[in-house]
Write a protein that holds these residues in place. Structure first.
Motif, PDB file in Angstrom:
ATOM      1  N   VAL A  94       0.838  -1.200   0.000  1.00 45.85           N
ATOM      2  CA  VAL A  94       0.000   0.000   0.000  1.00 45.85           C
ATOM      3  C   VAL A  94       0.876   1.253   0.000  1.00 45.85           C
ATOM      4  O   VAL A  94       0.644   2.206  -0.757  1.00 45.85           O
ATOM      5  CB  VAL A  94      -0.945  -0.011   1.223  1.00 45.85           C
ATOM      6  N   ALA A  95       1.904   1.251   0.834  1.00 43.15           N
ATOM      7  CA  ALA A  95       2.816   2.397   0.886  1.00 43.15           C
ATOM      8  C   ALA A  95       3.562   2.552  -0.435  1.00 43.15           C
ATOM      9  O   ALA A  95       3.729   3.677  -0.941  1.00 43.15           O
ATOM     10  CB  ALA A  95       3.787   2.223   2.050  1.00 43.15           C
ATOM     11  N   ASP A  96       4.019   1.435  -1.011  1.00 45.01           N
ATOM     12  CA  ASP A  96       4.721   1.503  -2.299  1.00 45.01           C
ATOM     13  C   ASP A  96       3.840   2.114  -3.377  1.00 45.01           C
ATOM     14  O   ASP A  96       4.332   2.806  -4.279  1.00 45.01           O
ATOM     15  CB  ASP A  96       5.131   0.090  -2.741  1.00 45.01           C
ATOM     16  N   ALA A  97       2.522   1.860  -3.302  1.00 47.90           N
ATOM     17  CA  ALA A  97       1.589   2.372  -4.315  1.00 47.90           C
ATOM     18  C   ALA A  97       1.204   3.832  -4.066  1.00 47.90           C
ATOM     19  O   ALA A  97       0.459   4.403  -4.862  1.00 47.90           O
ATOM     20  CB  ALA A  97       0.343   1.501  -4.348  1.00 47.90           C
ATOM     21  N   GLY A  98       1.675   4.410  -2.975  1.00 47.89           N
ATOM     22  CA  GLY A  98       1.379   5.816  -2.687  1.00 47.89           C
ATOM     23  C   GLY A  98       0.009   6.066  -2.096  1.00 47.89           C
ATOM     24  O   GLY A  98      -0.480   7.199  -2.108  1.00 47.89           O
ATOM     25  N   ILE A  99      -0.637   5.023  -1.589  1.00 45.87           N
ATOM     26  CA  ILE A  99      -1.955   5.191  -0.954  1.00 45.87           C
ATOM     27  C   ILE A  99      -1.745   5.736   0.451  1.00 45.87           C
ATOM     28  O   ILE A  99      -1.052   5.128   1.262  1.00 45.87           O
ATOM     29  CB  ILE A  99      -2.714   3.845  -0.901  1.00 45.87           C
ATOM     30  N   PRO A 100      -2.342   6.886   0.802  1.00 43.53           N
ATOM     31  CA  PRO A 100      -2.012   7.523   2.077  1.00 43.53           C
ATOM     32  C   PRO A 100      -2.787   7.020   3.287  1.00 43.53           C
ATOM     33  O   PRO A 100      -2.305   7.124   4.417  1.00 43.53           O
ATOM     34  CB  PRO A 100      -2.342   8.993   1.819  1.00 43.53           C
ATOM     35  N   SER A 101      -3.996   6.478   3.075  1.00 47.01           N
ATOM     36  CA  SER A 101      -4.900   6.188   4.198  1.00 47.01           C
ATOM     37  C   SER A 101      -5.333   4.730   4.172  1.00 47.01           C
ATOM     38  O   SER A 101      -5.570   4.159   3.095  1.00 47.01           O
ATOM     39  CB  SER A 101      -6.142   7.082   4.143  1.00 47.01           C
ATOM     40  N   VAL A 102      -5.466   4.148   5.385  1.00 46.52           N
ATOM     41  CA  VAL A 102      -5.815   2.733   5.502  1.00 46.52           C
ATOM     42  C   VAL A 102      -6.862   2.554   6.585  1.00 46.52           C
ATOM     43  O   VAL A 102      -6.751   3.123   7.676  1.00 46.52           O
ATOM     44  CB  VAL A 102      -4.574   1.890   5.877  1.00 46.52           C
ATOM     45  N   VAL A 103      -7.895   1.759   6.282  1.00 41.74           N
ATOM     46  CA  VAL A 103      -8.758   1.188   7.313  1.00 41.74           C
ATOM     47  C   VAL A 103      -8.341  -0.266   7.450  1.00 41.74           C
ATOM     48  O   VAL A 103      -8.368  -1.012   6.469  1.00 41.74           O
ATOM     49  CB  VAL A 103     -10.248   1.287   6.949  1.00 41.74           C
ATOM     50  N   LEU A 104      -7.935  -0.664   8.653  1.00 42.88           N
ATOM     51  CA  LEU A 104      -7.457  -2.023   8.887  1.00 42.88           C
ATOM     52  C   LEU A 104      -8.507  -2.781   9.685  1.00 42.88           C
ATOM     53  O   LEU A 104      -8.640  -2.632  10.897  1.00 42.88           O
ATOM     54  CB  LEU A 104      -6.123  -1.977   9.629  1.00 42.88           C
TER      55      LEU A 104
END
Length: 448
Positions: A94-104
């Motif tokens: 997710v970080a590699d793809a540049g996505i800033p926000s996560v719901v886990l």
């Protein structure tokens, strides 16, 4: 313990307002996956929703992508629902793809013990190094009803009623119960958040967001523990200054409750006497049940903070008047005597056998005179001893064949409420469902 910096307000705002979503771990075999995908579609999310499944097979009737790296465009929010052992690897993708926000959504972290707590620490460390903002783990996500953004792990029935109450819960499944009850009361929510373990984004981070949110007028909290006491107190003061009341239910008072809370989210519940004193000192309204949480928040959203505790009551029942008197004493509500001029105005509009003291019982004569309750309310309205008024009346469950008189009567009462310089609360005798006869919770009304 949360490791998210309070200064990152923009990160929280970005989390709750994504323009695109990726569901990572999407599969037709998962109820969570179906619910999140269905919620976004049903409630009008306008952006693209991408599905990530390692097999790359169609999911929920649309194409999926084998990995985050295969997504066709940059995504604002990743909703992660992979097994616990896969979380760290997926977050790196997710970080590699540049996505800033996560719901886990995934559980199995601090709430299960030392090994899970260590894994959660690694998650936070990765997120901090890679610039991710994480809500969760072990949480159902959020419902931004104001913006029609609903990445939430359990089904949300339609219609979703938006409104001015922001709800923050240190609970997962209870969030759905609270939402359902709010919708049955016509109490609209601006944002509802299931916090989970608060590994990064904490309850206080969300409170700060709601204080600055134009769509929110009241903040409702379900609290297992106040993890940042100093910050909570600071925000309670700020909310008070800005005229945004905070209503809270705080659980874990008993030894058993404290143990359950620790096993639920890995939280420490704190000393209840201290919590109670802090709430009182800083204007947080404490309630004891979920029903009171929503009804109190909805009432405050409709009428604003009451200017005082001196209240006039108008009812059509002597029994209701007796209940009111007892409960008023319990809750430190003053029921002042009417001024002589008020009594004279009352005597001019009520039957001679009706009570003209506070609470007013106009009696069952309302079946003869449909305007009686409203006329009595008008008669006591200007009494100088009253800060607010309550009129006790039940809306009909169904309309009669010729509803014109009933509708006109309630319309006139509504106009009186809207014109009033004092808050007027409409209260039912019992807690009953809002029916199609009832308006949305935009007027000063409650049925609790």
């Amino acid at each position: 313990m949360s490791d998210f910096k309070a200064a990152a307000v923009d990160h929280v705002r970005r989390l709750f307002n994504p323009r695109s979503v990726a569901l990572i771990g999407a599969t037709d075999k998962s109820r969570w996956s179906w619910s999140i995908f269905g919620n976004l579609a049903l409630h009008g999310f306008s952006g693209p929703v991408y599905l990530v499944n390692p097999r790359g097979v169609p999911v929920h009737g649309q194409e999926s992508y084998p990995s985050v790296a295969d997504l066709p465009q940059l995504v604002d929010l990743a909703f992660v629902m992979v097994p616990t052992t896969a979380v760290l690897g997926v977050l790196a993708e997710v970080a590699d793809a540049g996505i800033p926000s996560v719901v886990l959504l995934t559980s199995g972290f601090a709430e299960v013990g030392a090994e899970g707590a260590e894994l959660e620490r690694q998650v936070v460390d990765l997120a901090r190094r890679r610039g991710l903002t994480i809500l969760g783990p072990n949480g159902n996500g959020f419902i931004n009803a104001a913006a029609r953004i609903t990445p939430y792990g359990l089904p949300i029935d339609a219609p979703l009623i938006g409104g001015p109450v922001g709800v923050v819960l240190q609970s997962g499944a209870l969030a759905s119960s609270v939402l359902t009850f709010a919708q049955t009361r016509n109490v609209g929510v601006s944002l509802l958040v299931s916090m989970g373990n608060e590994s990064m984004v904490s309850m206080t981070d969300v409170i700060r967001y709601l204080i600055d949110d134009d769509a929110t007028r009241v903040i409702a909290l379900f609290i297992e523990s106040v993890r940042r006491p100093a910050e909570f107190i600071e925000l309670a003061r700020e909310a008070l200054v800005k005229g945004k009341p905070i209503v809270a239910i705080k659980v874990g008072r008993s030894q058993t409750g404290a143990r359950v809370a620790r096993s639920h989210t890995g939280s420490l519940v704190g000393d209840d006497a201290v919590v109670d004193a802090v709430f009182r000192q800083h204007g947080v309204i404490r309630v004891d049940c979920l029903e009171d949480l929503i009804i109190t928040a909805g009432l405050l959203a409709a009428v604003g903070p009451l200017p005082g505790n001196r209240v006039g009551f108008v009812t059509a029942s002597g029994g209701a008047s007796e209940i009111i008197a007892d409960r008023a004493e319990d809750e430190d509500i003053e029921i002042p005597e009417f001024a002589p001029a008020t009594v004279e105005r009352l005597r001019a509009v009520v039957p001679e056998f009706a009570a003209t003291q506070n609470p007013v019982d106009v009696t069952g004569y309302i079946l003869v005179d449909r305007n009686l309750l409203r006329n009595a309310l008008s008669a006591v309205h200007d009494d100088p001893s009253l800060d607010a008024l309550v009129v006790v009346t039940d809306l009909p469950r169904t309309l009669p064949a010729d509803p014109a008189l009933i509708i006109d009567g309630f319309r006139q009462t509504g106009e009186l409420i809207r014109r009033s310089a004092k808050p007027i609360v409409v209260m039912g005798n019992t807690l009953t469902d809002i029916t199609p006869v009832s308006p949305p919770f935009s007027a000063a009304s409650t049925t609790g």
